[in-house]
Design a protein around this motif. Structure first.
Motif, PDB file in Angstrom:
ATOM      1  N   ILE A 282      35.007  -4.432 -21.682  1.00  0.00           N
ATOM      2  CA  ILE A 282      35.977  -5.333 -22.284  1.00  0.00           C
ATOM      3  C   ILE A 282      36.134  -6.549 -21.374  1.00  0.00           C
ATOM      4  CG2 ILE A 282      38.430  -5.591 -22.848  1.00  0.00           C
ATOM      5  CD1 ILE A 282      38.381  -2.642 -23.713  1.00  0.00           C
TER       6      ILE A 282
ATOM      7  N   THR B 288      33.314 -11.362 -30.730  1.00  0.00           N
ATOM      8  CA  THR B 288      33.589 -12.514 -31.582  1.00  0.00           C
ATOM      9  C   THR B 288      32.529 -12.570 -32.679  1.00  0.00           C
ATOM     10  OG1 THR B 288      34.519 -13.765 -29.728  1.00  0.00           O
ATOM     11  CG2 THR B 288      33.825 -15.021 -31.657  1.00  0.00           C
TER      12      THR B 288
ATOM     13  N   SER C 111      42.635   0.814 -30.318  1.00  0.00           N
ATOM     14  CA  SER C 111      42.578  -0.185 -29.250  1.00  0.00           C
ATOM     15  C   SER C 111      43.376   0.261 -28.032  1.00  0.00           C
ATOM     16  CB  SER C 111      43.128  -1.525 -29.767  1.00  0.00           C
ATOM     17  OG  SER C 111      42.353  -2.019 -30.835  1.00  0.00           O
TER      18      SER C 111
ATOM     19  N   HIS D 262      36.628  -3.451 -30.062  1.00  0.00           N
ATOM     20  CA  HIS D 262      36.090  -4.184 -28.921  1.00  0.00           C
ATOM     21  C   HIS D 262      36.220  -5.690 -29.126  1.00  0.00           C
ATOM     22  CE1 HIS D 262      34.448  -0.406 -27.355  1.00  0.00           C
ATOM     23  NE2 HIS D 262      34.257  -0.124 -28.628  1.00  0.00           N
ATOM     24  N   ASP D 263      36.091  -6.440 -28.054  1.00  0.00           N
ATOM     25  CA  ASP D 263      36.328  -7.887 -28.099  1.00  0.00           C
ATOM     26  C   ASP D 263      35.048  -8.641 -28.446  1.00  0.00           C
ATOM     27  OD1 ASP D 263      35.286  -7.041 -25.640  1.00  0.00           O
ATOM     28  OD2 ASP D 263      36.212  -8.686 -24.528  1.00  0.00           O
TER      29      ASP D 263
ATOM     30  N   ARG E 129      29.251  -3.232 -28.134  1.00  0.00           N
ATOM     31  CA  ARG E 129      30.434  -2.374 -27.989  1.00  0.00           C
ATOM     32  C   ARG E 129      30.399  -1.547 -26.710  1.00  0.00           C
ATOM     33  NH1 ARG E 129      29.531  -1.374 -33.621  1.00  0.00           N
ATOM     34  NH2 ARG E 129      28.824   0.766 -33.173  1.00  0.00           N
TER      35      ARG E 129
END
Length: 400
Positions: A115, A140, A221, A137-138, A111
């Protein structure tokens, strides 16, 4: 391709799987660094051993490896990995493997990465609610199906897919865009969708419009993107998350909502969209203290509660205090004709008296200055005239 793939996990329990993933990434042509975050028996073959990571803890190595119980050791290793990863200058992507402990250690370090940097967490917790690990956060998350407890015909396939996914993210370039339009972050709910659709149509030729759903995670976000410097302005039309935060709804963005405006001074143009409601799940989830209030079933799983004049006064004071702290330009537009699609003549939440209390509270608590302006308009938030006024303020504060 730029940077190194970091393969992180507890080598004391998952060494075989971590070596397998690292080997596949190297076979894909990536430079790899394996990192051991185990708190039991340090591995001999990790590129960065657990002792080296633990030494990054603010209180030193013993704070991790001599923490006493497992929970304390995991918490300490989490802090150590955060500092270790922050010190690395070559991070091109991260893949972590873990159960509850490993996920808790690795996700916070992910995190803290920028980004857009590839982050893939293979976790046995990924089939449930992962919000505590992902945040806004991005990251996966991939569910391994089997436990991460040795290689087998199923785990080899899934871990290979994970490794190749990270390799793809790191080696395939994002298409370069020549778009030089200023980026705007807009907040939207279903009941303010007409407003935002009109705004994006009006502004889209000159601004890149990024729309965020004001459902709690969406507001967080929006503010994370703003804090990262990826927006030139916020068009925060739907501030309903404040109502949920103060009144116990399920779409809260937390106590930090609007703080990014004060921290960064980013131009903020906003309104009080959907402050007529608080969001709950199915009716049986509504707190007992709200029984007997006016509700609307949005769908089988979402129930909306109409806010009262007293509640709206409290909400307006809270939002105003946040916005007053901004060193940058602020425009707060009040739609006196209604704040949501449900707050219009003939609709279930139409309550002019409650709305009047909201607007009067903003008039009392919002401090107007040369750069902070309160604009009252005799229109509904979804009316074309109101949208046109918002567009004008955007163009004045954020030249395209």
């Amino acid at each position: 391709m730029s940077g190194t793939a970091y393969v992180i996990g507890t080598f004391d329990t998952k060494a075989e799987e971590l070596r397998y993933v690292a080997g596949l990434l190297r076979a894909a042509g990536l430079p790899v660094v394996t990192v051991d975050v185990g708190t039991k028996t340090p591995a001999a073959d990790a590129d960065v051993g657990a002792r080296a990571v633990a030494a990054c803890h603010p209180q030193g190595l013993d704070a991790v490896l001599k923490a006493g119980d497992r929970g304390a050791a995991v918490t300490a290793m989490t802090a150590a990995l955060l500092r270790f990863m922050a010190s690395r200058q070559d991070v091109g992507g991260i893949i972590g493997l873990g159960g509850s402990g490993g996920t808790s250690i690795i996700a916070p370090a992910m995190r803290e990465q920028p980004i857009g940097l590839p982050k893939l967490m293979v976790s046995t917790l990924a089939a449930g609610d992962v919000s505590a690990f992902v945040g806004v956060h991005d990251i996966t998350m991939m569910y391994p199906v089997t436990d991460i407890a040795g290689l087998n015909r199923l785990s080899r396939v899934i871990l290979a897919n994970a490794a190749h996914a990270l390799a793809g993210m790191m080696t395939r370039q994002v298409p370069v865009s020549a778009d030089s339009r200023p980026a705007l972050g807009l907040s939207m709910f279903g009941v303010t969708t007409p407003c935002i659709q009109q705004l994006t149509a009006r502004l889209g030729s000159d601004y890149e419009c990024q729309v965020f759903h004001a459902n709690g995670a969406g507001g967080r976000s929006l503010e994370a993107i703003a804090a990262a410097g990826l927006l030139q302005g916020m068009v925060d039309m739907t501030t309903t998350e404040a109502a949920d935060h103060l009144l116990g709804g399920v779409c809260t963005a937390g106590p930090d909502r609007f703080d990014v405006v004060a921290r960064t001074g980013i131009p903020w143009i906003g309104s009080c969209g959907a402050l007529d409601m608080v969001n709950f799940w199915a009716p049986d989830t509504i707190p007992e203290r709200y029984r007997g209030r006016l509700f609307h079933a949005h769908n089988a799983n979402v129930t909306l509660m109409r806010t009262t004049a007293a509640e709206l006064e409290r909400i307006a004071a809270w939002i105003s205090t946040k916005l007053n702290a901004s060193p940058g330009p602020v425009r707060l537009l009040l739609p006196e004709g209604g704040v949501s699609a449900l707050d219009a003549p003939g609709q279930i939440f139409h309550d002019p008296a409650a709305d009047a209390a909201l607007f009067a509270a903003f008039q009392r608590h919002f401090l107007q200055t040369e750069t902070h302006r309160l604009i009252s308009l005799p229109h509904h938030i979804n009316d074309e005239a109101f949208v046109a006024a918002v567009e004008g303020e955007v163009r004045r504060l954020i030249p395209a």
